[in-house]
Design a protein around this motif. Structure first.
Motif, PDB file in Angstrom:
ATOM      1  N   HIS A  14      56.988  44.102  39.368  1.00 32.38           N
ATOM      2  CA  HIS A  14      55.886  44.710  40.110  1.00 32.38           C
ATOM      3  C   HIS A  14      54.824  43.658  40.408  1.00 32.38           C
ATOM      4  CE1 HIS A  14      57.516  48.686  39.279  1.00 32.38           C
ATOM      5  NE2 HIS A  14      57.700  48.287  38.040  1.00 32.38           N
ATOM      6  N   PHE A  15      54.121  43.896  41.497  1.00 33.44           N
ATOM      7  CA  PHE A  15      53.010  43.011  41.821  1.00 33.44           C
ATOM      8  C   PHE A  15      51.761  43.465  41.069  1.00 33.44           C
ATOM      9  CE2 PHE A  15      55.736  42.218  45.504  1.00 33.44           C
ATOM     10  CZ  PHE A  15      55.684  40.829  45.551  1.00 33.44           C
ATOM     11  N   GLY A  16      50.924  42.543  40.739  1.00 34.84           N
ATOM     12  CA  GLY A  16      49.665  42.852  40.061  1.00 34.84           C
ATOM     13  C   GLY A  16      48.485  42.524  40.947  1.00 34.84           C
ATOM     14  N   PRO A  17      47.807  41.409  40.687  1.00 37.03           N
ATOM     15  CA  PRO A  17      46.630  41.047  41.478  1.00 37.03           C
ATOM     16  C   PRO A  17      46.944  40.862  42.959  1.00 37.03           C
ATOM     17  CG  PRO A  17      46.767  39.707  39.500  1.00 37.03           C
ATOM     18  CD  PRO A  17      48.050  40.476  39.585  1.00 37.03           C
ATOM     19  N   GLU A  72      49.793  52.386  42.803  1.00 38.55           N
ATOM     20  CA  GLU A  72      48.676  51.542  42.383  1.00 38.55           C
ATOM     21  C   GLU A  72      47.866  51.077  43.584  1.00 38.55           C
ATOM     22  OE1 GLU A  72      49.632  48.302  39.790  1.00 38.55           O
ATOM     23  OE2 GLU A  72      47.590  47.521  39.853  1.00 38.55           O
ATOM     24  N   ARG A 109      39.180  38.488  34.518  1.00 35.62           N
ATOM     25  CA  ARG A 109      37.895  38.747  35.160  1.00 35.62           C
ATOM     26  C   ARG A 109      37.699  40.244  35.316  1.00 35.62           C
ATOM     27  NH1 ARG A 109      37.684  35.862  40.581  1.00 35.62           N
ATOM     28  NH2 ARG A 109      39.811  36.637  40.604  1.00 35.62           N
ATOM     29  N   ARG A 110      36.475  40.640  35.111  1.00 33.03           N
ATOM     30  CA  ARG A 110      36.171  42.070  35.155  1.00 33.03           C
ATOM     31  C   ARG A 110      34.931  42.270  36.012  1.00 33.03           C
ATOM     32  NH1 ARG A 110      35.633  43.978  29.487  1.00 33.03           N
ATOM     33  NH2 ARG A 110      37.680  44.921  29.656  1.00 33.03           N
ATOM     34  N   ILE A 111      35.018  43.243  36.916  1.00 33.20           N
ATOM     35  CA  ILE A 111      33.834  43.600  37.696  1.00 33.20           C
ATOM     36  C   ILE A 111      33.230  44.869  37.107  1.00 33.20           C
ATOM     37  CG2 ILE A 111      35.201  44.881  39.417  1.00 33.20           C
ATOM     38  CD1 ILE A 111      33.051  44.089  41.476  1.00 33.20           C
ATOM     39  N   ARG A 166      49.974  52.975  36.129  1.00 33.75           N
ATOM     40  CA  ARG A 166      50.126  51.518  36.241  1.00 33.75           C
ATOM     41  C   ARG A 166      48.816  50.940  36.720  1.00 33.75           C
ATOM     42  NH1 ARG A 166      55.047  49.590  35.494  1.00 33.75           N
ATOM     43  NH2 ARG A 166      54.343  47.538  36.136  1.00 33.75           N
ATOM     44  N   ARG A 167      48.479  49.775  36.219  1.00 32.51           N
ATOM     45  CA  ARG A 167      47.282  49.094  36.678  1.00 32.51           C
ATOM     46  C   ARG A 167      47.542  47.598  36.586  1.00 32.51           C
ATOM     47  NH1 ARG A 167      41.870  50.350  38.258  1.00 32.51           N
ATOM     48  NH2 ARG A 167      42.680  52.454  38.215  1.00 32.51           N
ATOM     49  N   LEU A 168      47.236  46.893  37.670  1.00 35.47           N
ATOM     50  CA  LEU A 168      47.495  45.457  37.744  1.00 35.47           C
ATOM     51  C   LEU A 168      48.955  45.145  37.449  1.00 35.47           C
ATOM     52  CD1 LEU A 168      44.299  44.042  35.981  1.00 35.47           C
ATOM     53  CD2 LEU A 168      44.831  43.980  38.419  1.00 35.47           C
ATOM     54  N   GLY A 169      49.822  46.044  37.848  1.00 33.15           N
ATOM     55  CA  GLY A 169      51.239  45.849  37.638  1.00 33.15           C
ATOM     56  C   GLY A 169      51.679  46.043  36.204  1.00 33.15           C
ATOM     57  N   GLU A 221      51.995  48.535  32.543  1.00 29.93           N
ATOM     58  CA  GLU A 221      52.044  49.883  31.989  1.00 29.93           C
ATOM     59  C   GLU A 221      50.694  50.196  31.359  1.00 29.93           C
ATOM     60  OE1 GLU A 221      54.630  51.925  31.990  1.00 29.93           O
ATOM     61  OE2 GLU A 221      56.163  50.606  32.812  1.00 29.93           O
ATOM     62  N   ARG A 226      45.914  56.518  31.068  1.00 32.54           N
ATOM     63  CA  ARG A 226      44.570  56.920  31.472  1.00 32.54           C
ATOM     64  C   ARG A 226      44.117  58.064  30.574  1.00 32.54           C
ATOM     65  NH1 ARG A 226      45.130  58.341  36.567  1.00 32.54           N
ATOM     66  NH2 ARG A 226      44.102  56.598  37.578  1.00 32.54           N
ATOM     67  N   SER A 252      34.144  50.008  36.076  1.00 27.44           N
ATOM     68  CA  SER A 252      34.528  48.682  35.610  1.00 27.44           C
ATOM     69  C   SER A 252      36.032  48.541  35.735  1.00 27.44           C
ATOM     70  CB  SER A 252      34.105  48.535  34.137  1.00 27.44           C
ATOM     71  OG  SER A 252      34.919  47.598  33.486  1.00 27.44           O
ATOM     72  N   LEU A 305      40.009  42.488  37.278  1.00 31.99           N
ATOM     73  CA  LEU A 305      40.502  42.013  38.571  1.00 31.99           C
ATOM     74  C   LEU A 305      41.775  41.212  38.391  1.00 31.99           C
ATOM     75  CD1 LEU A 305      37.008  40.976  39.855  1.00 31.99           C
ATOM     76  CD2 LEU A 305      38.334  42.917  40.668  1.00 31.99           C
TER      77      LEU A 305
END
Lengths: 206, 309
Positions: free
Chosen positions: A72-75, A106, B46-48, B116-119, B121, B124, B162, B165
């Protein structure tokens, strides 16, 4: 509005907002005027528009598990959304999205989140756009200076003079860091919600 | 049913059970567990952080390395260790004693949802306060790191957002160079606070001697926290030219907001400074239960209005 007065190609971060209909007064004229005469930006605008359109029209199809990709792609998804990937990588991500339901989910979530952030009042768009700058050595420079100026303003506000009213005690000058540091030291042993318990108002320096 | 078939069926059922419970995989059972797992997570990136308050937004990007009980921000600009904060090279604040605090029972958690987040597992978690959605947290399954958080005000509007990234599950730890001349201020417990033991559901956990002869009271409900510094009698803070003047419950306060915190100053019989991360509706409720500012006719207010309208 620094974007209207700096270097010729200074609308990179405004284009995404333009597509979202989120430009502020004055910015629209600037974007339109610039796009009328800058081939590079016209090209980038087209890529961005195509990417955004593609994201929003991606079907939410059920993909058989056996056909689902194993990676999977992330950033890259975020960069894809901004049209900041090189053409080859942009194509790879687009192809991947055709078969990867998870990445599509996503991407939709990311798109919604970014739209939500942009809709927040008074937010500086360049803060978001800046994310990809280092990675792709972007050609444009934005209004980040406004964020820096804001930080400087807050920092200036952070200097606090403590005076003892009605007495002969000389005034003592302190800064909010003293209080913030003590608060953060105590908070650091808590398991609560704060995600960045390390810095106060930006650059608190006396 | 033969033994072989029985074994196959049993194996299949076990497999289904394992698949059904495979996500979420974080070893946590309740909200308190999840928060403590996140506290001990190891990650970098990095976190926004974005906060909106009264129509004004603040946003900032932080580069963080979180290794166990130490968080390094922006390449050593700020370092938070467990009970020890080094705000800059050369020293910081040490807290040798504190009370353990439990999560308030006003918070509940919905069943975690696999996402999924940032590719990666992730799960939430929706945190509720009564019937109100107070927050969502997206936690990385592998590391328990908080990948994204949302905090809502009492009306359900997004107050703080928040998100990571980019994410590194195996960051190189930041090496803190400590010198023999480093100076640390030790926070000394005291019983001197005149502030209430509870305020709007927050409990005063500890009281310390604060900077410039102030008294520091630390409040928490296990999810959010804030400190109140009570200045010595006669002392006043000045120079808050850029602080917003806001009215809460008919009283005036000075307020500064950053992407991740808030500072509120007011003058009553003595002067107070609140530092914390609590949401707007909680802040309003807390201020209502604390010593009140003097009336609008006090000297500083009159001067302020005279100069700035």
């Amino acid at each position: 509005m620094a974007g209207m007065t700096s270097s010729p190609c200074d609308i990179g971060e405004l284009m995404s907002a333009y597509l979202d209909g989120e430009l502020q007064a004055g910015e629209l004229d600037h974007v339109v005027e610039h796009l009328g005469g800058c081939t590079d930006c016209i090209l980038e605008f087209r890529h961005l528009k195509e990417a955004r359109a593609a994201v929003r029209t991606l079907p939410r199809l059920e993909v058989p598990e056996l056909l689902a990709p194993s990676f999977h792609f992330g950033p890259e998804l975020s960069a894809y959304l901004d049209g900041e990937l090189p053409t080859e990588e942009q194509t790879q991500v687009f192809s991947h999205l055709q078969t990867c339901e998870e990445c599509r989910d996503e991407l939709h979530e990311l798109d919604a989140a970014r739209a939500a952030i942009r809709s927040l009042p008074g937010l500086e768009p360049p803060v978001l756009i800046e994310v990809h700058r280092g990675r792709h050595e972007a050609r444009h420079f934005g209004r980040r200076g406004r964020a820096v100026a804001l930080a400087a303003g807050v920092a200036a506000a952070a200097v606090i003079a403590v005076g003892v009213a009605g007495s002969s005690t000389p005034e003592t000058t302190i800064d909010l860091d003293s209080f913030t540091n003590q608060h953060v030291a105590r908070a650091s042993v808590e398991a609560g919600f704060t995600v960045i318990p390390a810095v106060g108002p930006v650059g608190l320096e006396p | 049913m033969s033994t072989a078939r029985h074994l196959i069926v049993t194996a299949a059922l076990v497999t289904l059970a394992v698949v059904a419970t495979a996500v979420p995989a974080i070893a946590a059972e309740d909200l308190d567990d999840y928060l403590r797992e996140a506290e001990q997570a190891e990650y970098g990136g990095r976190r926004i952080v974005v906060t909106v308050w009264d129509g004004e937004s603040q946003a900032e990007i932080f580069t963080v390395i979180h290794t166990g009980d130490t968080m390094t921000v922006n390449g050593g600009e700020s370092i938070v260790g467990y009970g020890k904060l080094a705000g800059a090279p050369g020293g910081g604040v040490v807290i040798p004693e504190w009370s353990s605090s439990a999560l308030s029972d006003r918070y509940t958690m919905d069943q975690p949802e696999a996402v999924r987040r940032l590719g990666r597992e992730a799960v939430r978690i929706v945190v509720r306060e009564g019937d109100t959605k107070r927050a969502t947290i997206v936690l990385d399954v592998e590391t328990s790191a908080p990948l994204a958080t949302e905090v809502f005000d009492g009306d359900g509007a997004l107050f703080r957002y928040s998100t990571m990234l980019d994410f590194d599950a195996d960051p190189a730890p930041y090496v803190v160079a400590r010198g023999a001349d480093d100076e640390y201020e030790v926070m000394l417990p005291t019983e001197a606070s005149s502030l209430p033991a509870t305020a709007a559901g927050y409990r005063r956990a500890d009281t310390y001697a604060g900077p410039n002869d102030s008294v520091h009271a630390f409040y928490t409900d296990g999810l959010f926290y804030f400190s109140i510094f009570e200045l010595p009698e006669g002392a006043r803070l000045g120079g808050l030219d850029d602080a917003a003047v806001v009215e809460v419950g008919g009283s005036e306060y000075r307020r500064l907001v950053s992407s991740d915190g808030i500072w509120v100053y007011w003058e009553g019989e003595t002067a107070y400074l609140l530092v914390g991360d609590l949401p707007p509706d909680h802040l309003e409720q807390v201020l209502a239960e604390l010593p009140q500012p003097k009336g609008k006719g006090n000297l500083i207010s009159r001067l302020w209005r005279g100069i700035f309208g």
